[in-house]
Design a protein around this motif. Sequence first.
Motif, short mmCIF file in Angstrom:
data_model
loop_
_atom_site.label_atom_id
_atom_site.label_comp_id
_atom_site.label_asym_id
_atom_site.label_seq_id
_atom_site.Cartn_x
_atom_site.Cartn_y
_atom_site.Cartn_z
N VAL A 295 0.79 -1.16 -0.09
CA VAL A 295 -0.07 0.21 0.21
C VAL A 295 0.86 1.07 0.09
N ALA A 296 0.87 2.08 -0.93
CA ALA A 296 1.42 3.29 -0.97
C ALA A 296 0.44 4.58 -0.48
N LEU A 297 -0.71 4.52 -0.63
CA LEU A 297 -1.53 5.42 -0.06
C LEU A 297 -2.91 5.04 0.28
N GLU A 298 -3.45 5.23 1.58
CA GLU A 298 -4.59 4.73 1.80
C GLU A 298 -5.09 5.60 2.84
N ASP A 299 -6.15 6.70 2.38
CA ASP A 299 -6.53 7.79 3.23
C ASP A 299 -7.88 8.02 2.82
N SER A 300 -8.46 9.04 3.65
CA SER A 300 -9.79 9.38 3.50
C SER A 300 -9.88 10.80 3.79
N GLY A 301 -11.02 11.62 3.46
CA GLY A 301 -11.10 13.14 3.68
C GLY A 301 -12.44 13.57 3.30
N LEU A 302 -12.81 14.67 3.73
CA LEU A 302 -14.03 15.23 3.36
C LEU A 302 -14.02 16.64 3.23
N ILE A 303 -14.92 17.33 2.50
CA ILE A 303 -15.02 18.82 2.44
C ILE A 303 -16.59 19.30 2.07
N TYR A 304 -16.83 20.36 2.74
CA TYR A 304 -18.42 20.56 2.94
C TYR A 304 -18.65 21.72 2.10
N ASN A 305 -19.62 21.82 1.62
CA ASN A 305 -20.20 22.63 0.57
C ASN A 305 -21.36 23.56 1.34
N PRO A 306 -20.96 24.72 1.83
CA PRO A 306 -22.07 25.26 2.63
C PRO A 306 -23.44 25.93 1.93
N LYS A 307 -22.96 26.20 0.53
CA LYS A 307 -23.80 26.68 -0.61
C LYS A 307 -24.88 25.57 -0.68
#
Length: 337
Positions: A295-307
Amino acid sequence: MLNNSQILDMLALPKDLLDNIQAVEPSEYQAIKNQVLTEIVNKIVYQKIEGFGWKNPFKRFDGRPINYGDTIENIYVETAEGYNFDKDATDPFTKATTKLKVLYATINYERQYQATIEDALFRRAVLNEFGLNDIISEILRQLTNGKNVEEYMATIACLNNAEIYGNSTGVVGSKEFEELDISQMGATEGAKAVTEKIIDMYTSFEQPSKHNNALGVLNVSNKENLTLIIKRNLYNSINLDFLAGVFNLEKTELVKKIIPIESFQVSQEDDGTFSTNGEDIGFVIIDDRAWDNHVALEDSGLIYNPKGKYTNHFMNLWKIIAIKNFHNAGAVVVKTE
């Protein structure tokens, strides 16, 4: 004084705004589909949220992670060759050349998974906060499950390549799979023939040989390091048909680890999708040390769109999926028709 229509025009509000507000309360419940979860009708009395759950059996073969760089260099030191003793030799300084086999594996699998959580609209599709949490949790859980299934399929696709296997006929690095034809045999005889081939390959791998790996180097495997990967229907046929069901592969002294799969006929397209392709292999026996999965990269993330009032969740898996073909590995196509 401005009337309502003029005010609505000035504010550029939808023409049907007042109509919707002034609508008479219906005498019957109207089932309305959720705006984003179109399979769900807003309402109800009881909901049970379920999803797919599964674990990738090949995950245990992952080696150390790749935190920097993108390539693995695998070096195999071949055995030394002796020579006849010469009692009259006078030159002790002649150099001996060490024979090495070097293989390189580079990141070849980069996949990303996304789920959009529109929780403001999801609230209309559930009964309470627990239902909201359940459906969000299940959607996000399916990101992980989707990643696991694709990783599993990509690993099987890696195995459908005749060039990574040795060949008991002595043709190393062959582009042709070994074949076992049981099409003219009965069920019991065919299951017995396949079992004998499996046992023969296991015992062959336990002996020093240059025929059992694609690079044709002298190598040997401990039976504890060997895994049998076999088509499910073939595996069941052996267990059910051979010796009227008395015999079972898992009861032998040799076959310690077995992974049944549906089919080896899997290939990955350029767009990352999978299709039915390749040879219809019956079974593979492979030394666990042959796997070059990292495994070279195993990640997660999020971004919220308030509009838009939604959150995009992302999950990534980048890895190397490869075979070190100086270790023993064999594959057999079993012809049943």
